[in-house]
Enzyme design. Sequence first.
Site, PDB file in Angstrom:
ATOM      1  N   VAL A   1       5.816  -9.923   3.044  1.00 60.98           N
ATOM      2  CA  VAL A   1       4.681 -10.817   2.780  1.00 60.98           C
ATOM      3  C   VAL A   1       5.099 -12.222   2.329  1.00 60.98           C
ATOM      4  O   VAL A   1       4.258 -13.107   2.225  1.00 60.98           O
ATOM      5  CB  VAL A   1       3.694 -10.213   1.749  1.00 60.98           C
TER       6      VAL A   1
ATOM      7  N   TYR B   1       8.444 -14.110 -13.442  1.00 58.80           N
ATOM      8  CA  TYR B   1       7.317 -13.229 -13.084  1.00 58.80           C
ATOM      9  C   TYR B   1       6.018 -13.804 -13.646  1.00 58.80           C
ATOM     10  O   TYR B   1       4.997 -13.873 -12.949  1.00 58.80           O
ATOM     11  CB  TYR B   1       7.589 -11.829 -13.641  1.00 58.80           C
TER      12      TYR B   1
ATOM     13  N   ALA C   1       4.915 -16.814 -11.652  1.00 63.99           N
ATOM     14  CA  ALA C   1       4.310 -16.433 -10.362  1.00 63.99           C
ATOM     15  C   ALA C   1       2.903 -15.899 -10.572  1.00 63.99           C
ATOM     16  O   ALA C   1       1.967 -16.258  -9.841  1.00 63.99           O
ATOM     17  CB  ALA C   1       5.188 -15.389  -9.664  1.00 63.99           C
TER      18      ALA C   1
ATOM     19  N   ALA D   1       0.811  -1.231   0.000  1.00 70.78           N
ATOM     20  CA  ALA D   1       0.000   0.000   0.000  1.00 70.78           C
ATOM     21  C   ALA D   1       0.839   1.272   0.000  1.00 70.78           C
ATOM     22  O   ALA D   1       0.284   2.365  -0.086  1.00 70.78           O
ATOM     23  CB  ALA D   1      -0.939  -0.002   1.208  1.00 70.78           C
TER      24      ALA D   1
END
Length: 257
Positions: A71, A162, A165, A20
């Site tokens: 994360v 990428y 994923a 965020a």
Amino acid sequence: MSQAGPGGLLRGRTALVTGAASGIGAAIALAYAEAGARLAIADRAPGPGLDQVRASCEALGAEVVEVHADVSDEAEVERMFAEARAGLGLIDVLVANAGILTESPVADMPTALFDEMIAVNLRSVFLCCRAAVPPMIEAGFGRIINTASQVGQRGGAGLAHYAAAKAGVIGFTKSLARELGGTGVTANCIAPGPINTPLGGELSEEWTSSLMAGLPLKRSGEPSEVAPTAVLLASDPGGNLYTGATLGPNSGDVMFS
Ligand SMILES: NC(=O)c1ccc[n+]([C@@H]2O[C@H](COP(=O)([O-])OP(=O)(O)OC[C@H]3O[C@@H](n4cnc5c(N)ncnc54)[C@H](O)[C@@H]3O)[C@@H](O)[C@H]2O)c1
């Protein structure tokens, strides 16, 4: 016009948004605040990005809690959710959005680069969803929104890790949506096309200019043009019939879902 107040599309909702502090996640946090949601804004560490997003959301009248986690780390994700719930109670909307972008042809790709990509962009989605879902099921309502990418649908030279994923995020989300059928909890992806954020700075000029030329809209997007899709998916009744879907604010780059 601000939709905060009794008519706000997300009035009564409490959302945790990862990544965020910047780009798309920051725009989603702002759009959620404007729509009347309470917010846990999450990023890897405190900093000016989160400070600014927090101030802007609070200026819109939102109640905001700031939480921090890598994360990709199981214990940090569990702690992040515990802190968010201690501050705000039930989290009924998760936007698992944090991500990284690196570039390498497969032939030269170090294993560590591949592993880092899968950890930050895919494992993180699993960890956040697993932490978010049980209280949502108990409450009989929840909205999971995972940020994928059009690269996960079309592939990208130099971006195999990428793409893997992000394709993984799409497959994971479809499976989760099926598991959650009948519980009141939905799970969907947003797969943006090229968006003007600091993330794109990691790509070669050659890759971006050839991509731009092939886009039907002939331009990349702004984070504020992605955020309304996240509002839609979290809203009731607007988002009610979406689950397992991949919505693509992508300048026409991919024309299937
Ligand atoms: N910008 C694009 O063109 C584009 C296109 C498609 C998809 N996406 C996806 O959108 C999402 C947001 O990207 P963005 O363009 O806003 O990028 P950004 O770099 O502006 O923001 C990403 C945020 O994620 C955070 N983050 C990165 N790794 C983290 C970690 N391990 N733990 C916690 N936070 C972490 C960063 O600190 C940053 O604030 C990503 O998942 C990205 O893959 C971006």
